[in-house]
Scaffold this motif. Structure first.
Motif, short mmCIF file in Angstrom:
data_model
loop_
_atom_site.label_atom_id
_atom_site.label_comp_id
_atom_site.label_asym_id
_atom_site.label_seq_id
_atom_site.Cartn_x
_atom_site.Cartn_y
_atom_site.Cartn_z
N ASP A 134 -6.49 -0.39 -1.69
CA ASP A 134 -5.08 -0.90 -1.93
C ASP A 134 -5.11 -1.72 -2.40
OD1 ASP A 134 -4.78 0.23 0.59
OD2 ASP A 134 -5.16 -1.69 1.60
N THR A 135 -6.04 -1.84 -3.29
CA THR A 135 -5.64 -3.16 -5.03
C THR A 135 -5.58 -1.93 -5.77
OG1 THR A 135 -6.59 -5.06 -4.28
CG2 THR A 135 -6.78 -4.44 -6.37
N LEU A 136 -6.46 -1.36 -5.82
CA LEU A 136 -6.94 0.65 -6.84
C LEU A 136 -4.66 0.58 -7.09
CD1 LEU A 136 -7.53 1.57 -9.11
CD2 LEU A 136 -8.44 3.13 -7.21
N HIS A 137 -4.66 1.18 -6.05
CA HIS A 137 -3.66 1.66 -5.46
C HIS A 137 -1.98 1.32 -6.22
CE1 HIS A 137 0.43 2.13 -3.99
NE2 HIS A 137 0.32 3.69 -3.73
N ASN A 138 -2.22 -0.61 -6.22
CA ASN A 138 -1.28 -1.50 -6.57
C ASN A 138 -1.60 -1.00 -7.89
OD1 ASN A 138 0.02 -1.83 -4.24
ND2 ASN A 138 -1.29 -3.57 -3.83
N MET A 139 -2.94 -1.39 -8.70
CA MET A 139 -2.93 -1.07 -9.63
C MET A 139 -2.31 -0.39 -11.00
SD MET A 139 -6.47 -2.91 -10.49
CE MET A 139 -7.46 -3.17 -11.74
N ALA A 144 0.72 -1.27 -0.15
CA ALA A 144 0.25 -0.27 0.14
C ALA A 144 0.37 1.32 -0.11
CB ALA A 144 -0.95 0.32 0.86
N ALA A 145 -0.17 2.73 0.03
CA ALA A 145 0.99 3.87 -0.05
C ALA A 145 1.23 4.57 1.77
CB ALA A 145 0.37 4.39 -0.44
N ILE A 146 2.13 4.77 1.50
CA ILE A 146 2.66 5.96 2.45
C ILE A 146 1.92 6.72 3.03
CG2 ILE A 146 4.63 8.01 2.81
CD1 ILE A 146 6.96 6.98 0.90
N ALA A 147 2.01 6.78 4.27
CA ALA A 147 0.55 7.44 5.08
C ALA A 147 0.39 9.30 4.67
CB ALA A 147 1.19 7.42 5.87
N VAL A 174 -8.00 7.03 -14.35
CA VAL A 174 -7.81 7.31 -15.62
C VAL A 174 -5.94 7.18 -15.32
CG1 VAL A 174 -7.02 8.41 -17.21
CG2 VAL A 174 -9.81 7.94 -16.39
N VAL A 175 -5.22 6.41 -16.41
CA VAL A 175 -3.64 6.08 -16.03
C VAL A 175 -3.24 6.71 -17.46
CG1 VAL A 175 -1.09 5.29 -15.40
CG2 VAL A 175 -3.99 5.24 -13.31
N GLY A 176 -2.22 7.24 -17.77
CA GLY A 176 -1.70 7.75 -19.15
C GLY A 176 -2.92 7.71 -20.07
N GLY A 177 -4.42 8.12 -19.69
CA GLY A 177 -5.32 8.11 -20.57
C GLY A 177 -5.71 6.44 -20.91
N GLN A 178 -5.71 5.60 -20.01
CA GLN A 178 -5.87 4.42 -20.15
C GLN A 178 -7.16 3.91 -18.21
OE1 GLN A 178 -3.27 1.61 -21.26
NE2 GLN A 178 -3.03 2.27 -23.25
N ARG A 179 -8.52 3.85 -18.89
CA ARG A 179 -8.74 3.58 -18.29
C ARG A 179 -8.46 2.34 -16.79
NH1 ARG A 179 -14.86 5.22 -18.58
NH2 ARG A 179 -14.91 3.22 -18.75
N ILE A 180 -8.65 2.00 -15.99
CA ILE A 180 -8.74 1.61 -14.90
C ILE A 180 -10.44 0.52 -13.90
CG2 ILE A 180 -8.70 0.15 -12.26
CD1 ILE A 180 -6.01 1.44 -13.08
N THR A 181 -11.40 0.15 -15.20
CA THR A 181 -12.62 0.42 -14.66
C THR A 181 -13.27 -0.19 -13.68
OG1 THR A 181 -13.15 -1.44 -15.39
CG2 THR A 181 -13.54 0.24 -17.18
N VAL A 182 -14.06 0.71 -12.68
CA VAL A 182 -14.86 -0.05 -11.52
C VAL A 182 -14.75 -1.46 -12.46
CG1 VAL A 182 -16.60 -0.74 -10.10
CG2 VAL A 182 -15.95 1.88 -11.05
N ALA A 183 -14.88 -2.21 -12.82
CA ALA A 183 -15.36 -4.09 -13.21
C ALA A 183 -14.58 -4.94 -12.88
CB ALA A 183 -16.10 -3.75 -13.77
N GLU A 208 -12.97 -4.18 -9.50
CA GLU A 208 -13.81 -4.85 -8.49
C GLU A 208 -12.96 -7.15 -8.64
OE1 GLU A 208 -17.68 -4.65 -9.57
OE2 GLU A 208 -17.62 -2.34 -7.95
N SER A 209 -13.62 -7.36 -10.06
CA SER A 209 -12.75 -8.09 -10.35
C SER A 209 -11.29 -9.06 -9.62
CB SER A 209 -12.99 -8.91 -11.62
OG SER A 209 -12.03 -10.14 -12.73
N ARG A 210 -10.22 -7.84 -9.66
CA ARG A 210 -9.12 -7.93 -8.87
C ARG A 210 -9.20 -7.95 -7.54
NH1 ARG A 210 -3.95 -6.28 -10.54
NH2 ARG A 210 -4.42 -6.06 -12.10
N VAL A 211 -9.97 -7.46 -7.21
CA VAL A 211 -10.00 -7.88 -5.27
C VAL A 211 -11.07 -9.09 -5.05
CG1 VAL A 211 -11.92 -6.56 -3.78
CG2 VAL A 211 -11.16 -5.56 -4.72
N ASP A 212 -12.15 -9.56 -6.31
CA ASP A 212 -12.39 -11.17 -6.65
C ASP A 212 -11.77 -12.23 -6.22
OD1 ASP A 212 -15.08 -9.96 -6.27
OD2 ASP A 212 -15.96 -10.25 -7.96
N GLU A 213 -10.53 -11.59 -6.94
CA GLU A 213 -9.36 -12.75 -7.04
C GLU A 213 -8.94 -12.97 -6.17
OE1 GLU A 213 -6.35 -11.68 -9.71
OE2 GLU A 213 -8.18 -11.58 -12.05
N VAL A 214 -8.88 -11.76 -5.22
CA VAL A 214 -8.07 -11.91 -3.57
C VAL A 214 -9.28 -12.67 -2.86
CG1 VAL A 214 -7.80 -10.45 -1.73
CG2 VAL A 214 -6.73 -9.80 -4.07
#
Length: 216
Positions: free
Chosen positions: A81-86, A13-16, A36-45, A48-54
């Motif tokens: 925390d998962t979004l931060h890592n993504m 996770a990130a520095i506090a 949105v990173v570099g013009g590319q979206r990380i969608t909510v879906a 959520e899929s990445r969180v579901d994997e965990v």
């Protein structure tokens, strides 16, 4: 001759600490986007899929319902925390690319083999990464690539991940990528390449060949 020491940088996770914010994105500007990173979206879906994997991996590892609920409770910040890592994955990859750094499949396999020997096998390593860092088994190799990019970037800059030169490189990459977070997940700190509401410090571990990880 002493065995060559290997360093694994475990990025969770990130520095506090909070610093000046990068403008966060809103649902009106980026509907359905968690970031949105570099013009590319990380969608909510996708998030959520990445969180579901965990969660699925945690459920398989802890079949007792009461114990599983305790795990869920102790990792209540998993989505953010998962979004931060993504996001961090993309920022670090950009910083490494800017320095001409690449990571090969062979290097990932070598690092994994070293860590598996320390953890008592593949299952032991997967369990440790899941429990400590919220990394699902299927994402372990991706995380090791992240570790290697960070390690190589620090070495290329003649520094380590605790020093300003390393963070400057990530800050520059964040600026280049124009990182925007949906406000529901916090805001991105361009100076520290972190989500500003995160309360968990980054974890750095130093592993030596044949030795146990020690917190640095």
């Amino acid at each position: 001759m002493q065995p060559r020491r290997r360093t694994a940088l475990v990025l969770t996770a990130a520095i506090a600490a909070a610093a000046p914010l990068l403008t966060a994105c809103g649902n009106d500007a980026h509907p359905g986007a968690a970031a949105v990173v570099g013009g590319q979206r990380i969608t909510v879906a996708q998030l959520e899929s990445r969180v579901d994997e965990v969660r699925e991996a945690q459920r398989a590892a802890v079949p007792d319902q009461a114990q599983y609920q305790q795990v869920v409770s102790s990792t209540s910040g998993l989505t953010r925390d998962t979004l931060h890592n993504m996001v961090l994955d993309r920022v670090l990859h950009r910083a490494a690319r800017d320095q001409g750094i690449t990571v090969t499949r062979k290097e990932i396999q070598q690092m994994r083999g070293d860590l598996e020997r320390q953890a008592g096998g593949s299952k032991g390593l997967e369990a440790a990464w899941l429990q400590k860092y919220g990394i699902a088994p299927g994402r372990l190799d991706d995380n090791l690539r992240l570790q290697l990019e960070a390690q190589k970037l620090a070495a290329k800059l003649g520094t380590d991940t605790s020093q300003p030169a390393f963070w400057k490189a990530l800050s520059t990459a964040s600026e280049e990528l124009h990182v925007d977070l949906n406000p529901r997940y916090g805001s991105w700190d361009v100076q520290k390449s972190s989500r500003v509401d995160a309360g968990t410090p980054w974890v750095r571990e130093v592993t030596t060949a044949g030795g146990q990880p020690v917190t640095a």
